[in-house]
Design a protein around this motif. Sequence first.
Motif, PDB file in Angstrom:
ATOM      1  N   TRP A 118       0.866  -1.160   0.000  1.00  0.00           N
ATOM      2  CA  TRP A 118       0.000   0.000   0.000  1.00  0.00           C
ATOM      3  C   TRP A 118       0.903   1.210   0.000  1.00  0.00           C
ATOM      4  O   TRP A 118       1.942   1.152   0.643  1.00  0.00           O
ATOM      5  CB  TRP A 118      -0.921   0.002   1.244  1.00  0.00           C
ATOM      6  CG  TRP A 118      -1.892   1.138   1.179  1.00  0.00           C
ATOM      7  CD1 TRP A 118      -1.832   2.333   1.850  1.00  0.00           C
ATOM      8  CD2 TRP A 118      -3.074   1.196   0.373  1.00  0.00           C
ATOM      9  NE1 TRP A 118      -2.878   3.127   1.506  1.00  0.00           N
ATOM     10  CE2 TRP A 118      -3.662   2.462   0.586  1.00  0.00           C
ATOM     11  CE3 TRP A 118      -3.669   0.332  -0.547  1.00  0.00           C
ATOM     12  CZ2 TRP A 118      -4.834   2.868  -0.062  1.00  0.00           C
ATOM     13  CZ3 TRP A 118      -4.836   0.736  -1.183  1.00  0.00           C
ATOM     14  CH2 TRP A 118      -5.402   1.985  -0.931  1.00  0.00           C
ATOM     15  N   PRO A 119       0.627   2.286  -0.715  1.00  0.00           N
ATOM     16  CA  PRO A 119      -0.554   2.527  -1.557  1.00  0.00           C
ATOM     17  C   PRO A 119      -0.511   1.732  -2.866  1.00  0.00           C
ATOM     18  O   PRO A 119       0.533   1.536  -3.441  1.00  0.00           O
ATOM     19  CB  PRO A 119      -0.460   4.025  -1.862  1.00  0.00           C
ATOM     20  CG  PRO A 119       0.627   4.575  -1.012  1.00  0.00           C
ATOM     21  CD  PRO A 119       1.507   3.464  -0.628  1.00  0.00           C
ATOM     22  N   HIS A 170      -2.514   0.663  -6.738  1.00  0.00           N
ATOM     23  CA  HIS A 170      -3.226   1.317  -7.847  1.00  0.00           C
ATOM     24  C   HIS A 170      -3.666   0.325  -8.921  1.00  0.00           C
ATOM     25  O   HIS A 170      -3.589   0.624 -10.108  1.00  0.00           O
ATOM     26  CB  HIS A 170      -2.350   2.418  -8.452  1.00  0.00           C
ATOM     27  CG  HIS A 170      -2.024   3.521  -7.496  1.00  0.00           C
ATOM     28  ND1 HIS A 170      -0.939   3.489  -6.641  1.00  0.00           N
ATOM     29  CD2 HIS A 170      -2.672   4.685  -7.227  1.00  0.00           C
ATOM     30  CE1 HIS A 170      -0.936   4.579  -5.895  1.00  0.00           C
ATOM     31  NE2 HIS A 170      -1.955   5.325  -6.228  1.00  0.00           N
ATOM     32  N   HIS A 181       2.256   7.993   7.459  1.00  0.00           N
ATOM     33  CA  HIS A 181       0.808   7.835   7.528  1.00  0.00           C
ATOM     34  C   HIS A 181       0.314   7.453   6.143  1.00  0.00           C
ATOM     35  O   HIS A 181       0.666   8.114   5.170  1.00  0.00           O
ATOM     36  CB  HIS A 181       0.190   9.172   7.970  1.00  0.00           C
ATOM     37  CG  HIS A 181      -1.309   9.159   8.016  1.00  0.00           C
ATOM     38  ND1 HIS A 181      -2.016   8.597   9.064  1.00  0.00           N
ATOM     39  CD2 HIS A 181      -2.229   9.636   7.148  1.00  0.00           C
ATOM     40  CE1 HIS A 181      -3.325   8.748   8.843  1.00  0.00           C
ATOM     41  NE2 HIS A 181      -3.481   9.362   7.684  1.00  0.00           N
ATOM     42  N   TYR A 182      -0.451   6.355   6.079  1.00  0.00           N
ATOM     43  CA  TYR A 182      -1.037   5.959   4.803  1.00  0.00           C
ATOM     44  C   TYR A 182      -2.459   6.487   4.721  1.00  0.00           C
ATOM     45  O   TYR A 182      -3.279   6.217   5.600  1.00  0.00           O
ATOM     46  CB  TYR A 182      -1.093   4.433   4.671  1.00  0.00           C
ATOM     47  CG  TYR A 182       0.234   3.747   4.423  1.00  0.00           C
ATOM     48  CD1 TYR A 182       1.332   4.435   3.904  1.00  0.00           C
ATOM     49  CD2 TYR A 182       0.372   2.383   4.676  1.00  0.00           C
ATOM     50  CE1 TYR A 182       2.535   3.787   3.669  1.00  0.00           C
ATOM     51  CE2 TYR A 182       1.571   1.726   4.438  1.00  0.00           C
ATOM     52  CZ  TYR A 182       2.645   2.429   3.938  1.00  0.00           C
ATOM     53  OH  TYR A 182       3.825   1.774   3.703  1.00  0.00           O
ATOM     54  N   GLN A 183      -2.757   7.220   3.658  1.00  0.00           N
ATOM     55  CA  GLN A 183      -4.137   7.629   3.395  1.00  0.00           C
ATOM     56  C   GLN A 183      -4.914   6.386   2.983  1.00  0.00           C
ATOM     57  O   GLN A 183      -4.355   5.486   2.334  1.00  0.00           O
ATOM     58  CB  GLN A 183      -4.182   8.655   2.255  1.00  0.00           C
ATOM     59  CG  GLN A 183      -3.243   9.840   2.434  1.00  0.00           C
ATOM     60  CD  GLN A 183      -3.682  10.799   3.519  1.00  0.00           C
ATOM     61  OE1 GLN A 183      -4.682  10.561   4.212  1.00  0.00           O
ATOM     62  NE2 GLN A 183      -2.925  11.867   3.703  1.00  0.00           N
ATOM     63  N   LEU A 205      -7.438   6.070   0.815  1.00  0.00           N
ATOM     64  CA  LEU A 205      -7.882   5.985  -0.582  1.00  0.00           C
ATOM     65  C   LEU A 205      -6.778   6.469  -1.509  1.00  0.00           C
ATOM     66  O   LEU A 205      -6.145   7.483  -1.240  1.00  0.00           O
ATOM     67  CB  LEU A 205      -9.132   6.847  -0.818  1.00  0.00           C
ATOM     68  CG  LEU A 205     -10.407   6.403  -0.082  1.00  0.00           C
ATOM     69  CD1 LEU A 205     -10.714   7.339   1.052  1.00  0.00           C
ATOM     70  CD2 LEU A 205     -11.595   6.301  -1.031  1.00  0.00           C
ATOM     71  N   THR A 206      -6.548   5.737  -2.596  1.00  0.00           N
ATOM     72  CA  THR A 206      -5.586   6.215  -3.596  1.00  0.00           C
ATOM     73  C   THR A 206      -6.358   6.806  -4.776  1.00  0.00           C
ATOM     74  O   THR A 206      -7.549   6.549  -4.951  1.00  0.00           O
ATOM     75  CB  THR A 206      -4.680   5.089  -4.113  1.00  0.00           C
ATOM     76  OG1 THR A 206      -5.482   4.058  -4.681  1.00  0.00           O
ATOM     77  CG2 THR A 206      -3.839   4.520  -2.984  1.00  0.00           C
ATOM     78  N   THR A 207      -5.630   7.577  -5.575  1.00  0.00           N
ATOM     79  CA  THR A 207      -6.255   8.214  -6.732  1.00  0.00           C
ATOM     80  C   THR A 207      -5.454   7.897  -7.986  1.00  0.00           C
ATOM     81  O   THR A 207      -4.320   7.412  -7.918  1.00  0.00           O
ATOM     82  CB  THR A 207      -6.305   9.747  -6.564  1.00  0.00           C
ATOM     83  OG1 THR A 207      -4.984  10.285  -6.733  1.00  0.00           O
ATOM     84  CG2 THR A 207      -6.818  10.142  -5.187  1.00  0.00           C
ATOM     85  N   VAL A 208      -6.048   8.224  -9.120  1.00  0.00           N
ATOM     86  CA  VAL A 208      -5.370   7.952 -10.392  1.00  0.00           C
ATOM     87  C   VAL A 208      -4.060   8.729 -10.509  1.00  0.00           C
ATOM     88  O   VAL A 208      -3.196   8.355 -11.311  1.00  0.00           O
ATOM     89  CB  VAL A 208      -6.285   8.258 -11.612  1.00  0.00           C
ATOM     90  CG1 VAL A 208      -7.419   7.246 -11.677  1.00  0.00           C
ATOM     91  CG2 VAL A 208      -6.804   9.680 -11.577  1.00  0.00           C
ATOM     92  N   GLN A 209      -3.888   9.774  -9.718  1.00  0.00           N
ATOM     93  CA  GLN A 209      -2.613  10.502  -9.723  1.00  0.00           C
ATOM     94  C   GLN A 209      -1.445   9.544  -9.450  1.00  0.00           C
ATOM     95  O   GLN A 209      -0.375   9.675 -10.024  1.00  0.00           O
ATOM     96  CB  GLN A 209      -2.660  11.627  -8.671  1.00  0.00           C
ATOM     97  CG  GLN A 209      -1.410  12.496  -8.628  1.00  0.00           C
ATOM     98  CD  GLN A 209      -1.073  13.103  -9.992  1.00  0.00           C
ATOM     99  OE1 GLN A 209      -1.952  13.457 -10.754  1.00  0.00           O
ATOM    100  NE2 GLN A 209       0.211  13.184 -10.304  1.00  0.00           N
ATOM    101  N   GLY A 210      -1.689   8.579  -8.565  1.00  0.00           N
ATOM    102  CA  GLY A 210      -0.640   7.616  -8.231  1.00  0.00           C
ATOM    103  C   GLY A 210      -0.274   6.720  -9.404  1.00  0.00           C
ATOM    104  O   GLY A 210       0.861   6.240  -9.505  1.00  0.00           O
ATOM    105  N   GLU A 241       2.147   8.759 -11.265  1.00  0.00           N
ATOM    106  CA  GLU A 241       3.430   8.824 -10.556  1.00  0.00           C
ATOM    107  C   GLU A 241       4.234   7.542 -10.705  1.00  0.00           C
ATOM    108  O   GLU A 241       5.453   7.566 -10.830  1.00  0.00           O
ATOM    109  CB  GLU A 241       3.194   9.076  -9.059  1.00  0.00           C
ATOM    110  CG  GLU A 241       2.728  10.477  -8.732  1.00  0.00           C
ATOM    111  CD  GLU A 241       2.287  10.607  -7.276  1.00  0.00           C
ATOM    112  OE1 GLU A 241       1.786  11.682  -6.918  1.00  0.00           O
ATOM    113  OE2 GLU A 241       2.435   9.628  -6.505  1.00  0.00           O
TER     114      GLU A 241
END
Lengths: 725, 725
Positions: free
Chosen positions: A215-216, A218, A593-595, A597-602, A605
């Motif tokens: 994690w994170p 995608h 700290h892990y958020q 929810l991930t987003t397509v931005q990742g 990246e």
Amino acid sequence: MSTMRRRVLALSLSLSMLGAAQADEGMWMPSQLPDIAKQLKAAGFKGRPRDLAELARPPMNAVVKVGGASGAFVSGDGLVLTNHHVAFGVIQYNSKPERDLIRDGYIAADRSAELPANPDYRVLVTTGFDRITDRILADAKGKQGRGYYDAVDSATKAAVAECEREPGYRCSVANMYYGTDFYLVRQLELRDVRLVYAPPNDIGNYGGEVDNFVWPRHAGDFTLLRAYVGKDGKPADYSPDNVPYTPPAHLQVSTRNVKEGDFAMLAGYPGVTFRHRMASEFANQIQWQLPSRVALYQGMIDTIESAGAKDEAARVSYAAQVRSFKNTLKRAQGELDGLRRSDAVRVRRDDEAAMLAWLEQQRDAAAIKADIASAQAVLDQGMATRERDQLIAAITAQTQLLRSAITVQRLAHERGKPDAQREAGYQQRDEVLITGQLKQAQRRYAPAVEKALLAHLLAQYQALPAAQHVAEFDTVFGTTPVQLKAKLDAMYAGTKLGDEALRLSAMQADAATLATSNDALLQAAASLLPAILRMEDESKASAGELLRLRPAYMKALIAFRESQGRAVYPDANSTLRVSYGRISAMDPRDGVHYQPLTTVQGIVEKHTGEEPFNAPRPLLDAIAKGDFGSTAEPSLGNSSRGAQTVDFLTNLDTTGGNSGSPVLDAQGKLIALNFDSNWEAVSASWMFDPRYKRAIHVDMRYMRWLMAKVYPAPHLLKEMNLPAE
Amino acid sequence: MSTMRRRVLALSLSLSMLGAAQADEGMWMPSQLPDIAKQLKAAGFKGRPRDLAELARPPMNAVVKVGGASGAFVSGDGLVLTNHHVAFGVIQYNSKPERDLIRDGYIAADRSAELPANPDYRVLVTTGFDRITDRILADAKGKQGRGYYDAVDSATKAAVAECEREPGYRCSVANMYYGTDFYLVRQLELRDVRLVYAPPNDIGNYGGEVDNFVWPRHAGDFTLLRAYVGKDGKPADYSPDNVPYTPPAHLQVSTRNVKEGDFAMLAGYPGVTFRHRMASEFANQIQWQLPSRVALYQGMIDTIESAGAKDEAARVSYAAQVRSFKNTLKRAQGELDGLRRSDAVRVRRDDEAAMLAWLEQQRDAAAIKADIASAQAVLDQGMATRERDQLIAAITAQTQLLRSAITVQRLAHERGKPDAQREAGYQQRDEVLITGQLKQAQRRYAPAVEKALLAHLLAQYQALPAAQHVAEFDTVFGTTPVQLKAKLDAMYAGTKLGDEALRLSAMQADAATLATSNDALLQAAASLLPAILRMEDESKASAGELLRLRPAYMKALIAFRESQGRAVYPDANSTLRVSYGRISAMDPRDGVHYQPLTTVQGIVEKHTGEEPFNAPRPLLDAIAKGDFGSTAEPSLGNSSRGAQTVDFLTNLDTTGGNSGSPVLDAQGKLIALNFDSNWEAVSASWMFDPRYKRAIHVDMRYMRWLMAKVYPAPHLLKEMNLPAE
């Protein structure tokens, strides 16, 4: 049975009296959910817990076992949603050089374009789950050891055979609480499954091995299949005339937003956990089993790599085995690190001590404690030869030619019995598989490497104290390194099993013919076989004793937990379970700290243009365009449009087998599909540590966005009653 | 000089008129700080910005250059605080097998126990910083190319020589804004430096190479030294009679808590940045230089590893070089990744285009644009042979025997001139170093590997277009792979330079004697030398032209920035600079959030018992005890006592050379010591990206706690006016 034992047993059956259970930990049998209704409600569930207990009602009758893992019906026409990696075999089966569905993904334009799965692929719908403890244990009562084991085994086989008399059903007996209870599980077996929609592998498996357990994350790890039945509505093999199966219910994919802290629950088929094992087993796992597994596999890797260092062909032959050893080693190390981090030896020991102290206060504790002590004695006996057993398992399972020789001798031995009485794995139906293994040995073998590996393992065996030695092994391999070398040299100089045709013809030979063989390796295998069979017998006798004795421990534990106001779920055993919790961030270590929810931005990246981070151009273009429509999470991202989520993290209790499990919101709507755990949770099969245990899911909004904007399938969105964008 | 150019120059000297500068980016000359007083105040600074401009006033006169990096006086008795890694040579110099100060750390019980540093270790206090642009450029005016270069070089040497006439001072000329301004820097040179307090290496360098560039970090990277002078108060070599130096001022370590968002500023000696390079140089760096550096080093690594694969001795000989290549490669890849992530080519190109468009609107832009175009032409000329120059640099610098031969020939050539006119690096004072290099070649050389490396590099050279070829190299190495192999074989068969004694005697030979040598490698070096000298001349001529022409670009940039209300700091050049900002968290990538402060909990989490994560027992015990006293941060941790912090992150603008820089709070109190950057900031030498640029500091509370509770030094705490616990 003493009064006390009866009393404890009675308690185990009255879970409904329980108060607050421990938060978030638990793989509950659906039938237990009404018992923990209060906690479920408190956690945020808005439905009726008792509805969840009914296998024949929604949502449970929409949850299926698929390809060995989990999934769910998502339309009234038999559409099944599961992971891309669970359906991978189906995608691969339909791929050809000129139509690479793994690379390109697949969208069936209509039902006629839906592609048949490999014939052994199954969707199973659990339709029955009945407690048959009395029937299973009827003959076992009064027996011990192997007798107890065989009685349970026979009763199980009889129950399964009776249940499977109705065509279209597969049945099994599930052992709950380590021999305390037995359930007959009845599953409708759908045999015609077809591929409907798969994203490209670079989406479904984005991150590949590198991101495995990470994690994170995608990955868009989902695929849609469809179950078909004969025109009569009954399970059938594939036929173009078959019709879509009409499930009794299906799940509705949610169109709402989800965010950190939201309630979530999950149903699926978790494989195996060890959470209720005894404190001594925890100590053995953490203090001996895992460290020695790490050392064993490291030693085998080093030996193979060193023996193959100057031989390119040998290196290629052993590449797959070494890779698999490295995975095993990494996983063992991760499990060890996690259990140490959770201080699992101490936690479980203190918990067991508290249970035993509590038990002391109960009437008639002596009989229970005697059974527990007997179970402990069986475990101690097993541990007395743990080094030997580990080494012999590696010697017989991790070699190619020696293993082939043993397999050939064992098969000949088993063929001397009626087929039904042969050991599992050596029956007539297994011979195709055995032939395959014997053929495969050819590609995975180099004599120098196998000899080096055996020398390495047997040197350790020779160094063990006499009490762990096995006469036949001593005879065959000698008792000193010098003898060992001479024996191995003679054995491999005197065998022709390196020849594939000879292995396959040996497999067809009967025991009498084999006995006349002058092949050195076949002779060695013949000498070893009695020892192998004897150790197997001893192992079954121990298993029988534990099956007889562990229920005392489990019942004491359940009663003790009840005294604490807590319910006890059985350890996972591939039966349908439910866990609940919430969308949860995580602090994996100091400063990080892990958020949740991930987003397509990742995706952008991580994109390198090379596997496993080679996002397809249409995906990158769609992300750049930022047209997320109704699937964006408004609370994330920098733009007023919000961000397109990809995956999210919950604290749900899962293990292997939960792949493809539907994740539901408080209203029972499908918000995600489970597909992995985080690395920190690798130890959760033994201990659930709320600080580190998380499950990783594909957000259904990502699936909806991909199907609406990137690789559009408007007809399937419509079938699932979802907006077109 | 045109009116416009004069106008632009005038603007460059009136930074005090400027409005808001870009937030947080900037390595400001102290003299610029009054010009950005408004921004400093707005950021939270509570002092008077003009006090910061005075090198002779606190706090600037407490900031020193130490061991090539930065540090600060922290007591009136010359106590200097810097990094453990900056003082590492001093610690190593005082370590013996029976007294391992690296392993154990060191606490001088009193002044008599303070241990002298290696004799070349220096503490430098900047006492003068005067603009002498007119003097440096007086002779250069009207000249071009090499003439301009030599004029600046002569004026620089004369200014330094004059300044250094006063004993005890070291002087240098700093070039600001790429030849626009020159400053004479005068530094008091303290030569008697002693070790006072060092934590064990497992604290000072906790995490070692694994954590290098990593956040979250847990190193106590600090050490206390003391500067001594003669009884007359003047700099002196070590003597037991020397007395502690009384600095004009010292910093007070803060006893307040610090937390996310707090103001922070830092002073130190950043080495080199390229932020104001032209857009074409950014494009070249990102599109060619870094990718080709990655490819070059990967190729050299592969070649050396492959050539040494079967030769254990060769592998050992090249281990250090391969390790250094891997570091170079990793860093180049990190810089490349970062600059791509920041879209640096586009950002700089758009910025330059905007500047040029703005310039178009100014009166008399033509002359400026002509100079900029001329500078661009010089850069273009250099880029035309970039492939060749990169390969020849590797051929002459990354070999051992060929490099030795060239060095021997070059030294003989330079010896033909008066010592002062010899090329830097080949003067009499350099001969000790050269001798050392020639000796060292012995341990780092294997003929087969060097030949393979040369074959690999020269094959690439041979494949270059004719325009990049150098006649002498073609003659010596041939122009085809076949010729190359024959030439290399003959060269290495016909040399005795592999013999250390022969190398050293060749080094003593004059040019005439060398000319008669029949050693094949010495002959080859003699043939190559004219080409090397010629390319060096061309390079100096280009450097001279750029020195002449870049100021037009810089002045245009400064004027353009002024029109935007922004000040321009000069690129870093190892002179004293100040940056300001705040304690800042970071979101390194989608789904991950870095907290800005770490705690001792992370030390426990990372501890494996093995280097580099082998926390000393006293530290682990003290953490377990949890007795953090006045040094705990109350807002962190789970206990009511708060948590003991270790390191923290700011968005301060730093680069190599800023190691040991004091970090001050809004009141000018010392809250931390800079010691590293995060990996994401590796590209900051070219571009400051506020999303990713962070600096890593040791929290002074961690130092105070270690000195109070773990490795106590109450006398030093008292000297620094700090509480005993």
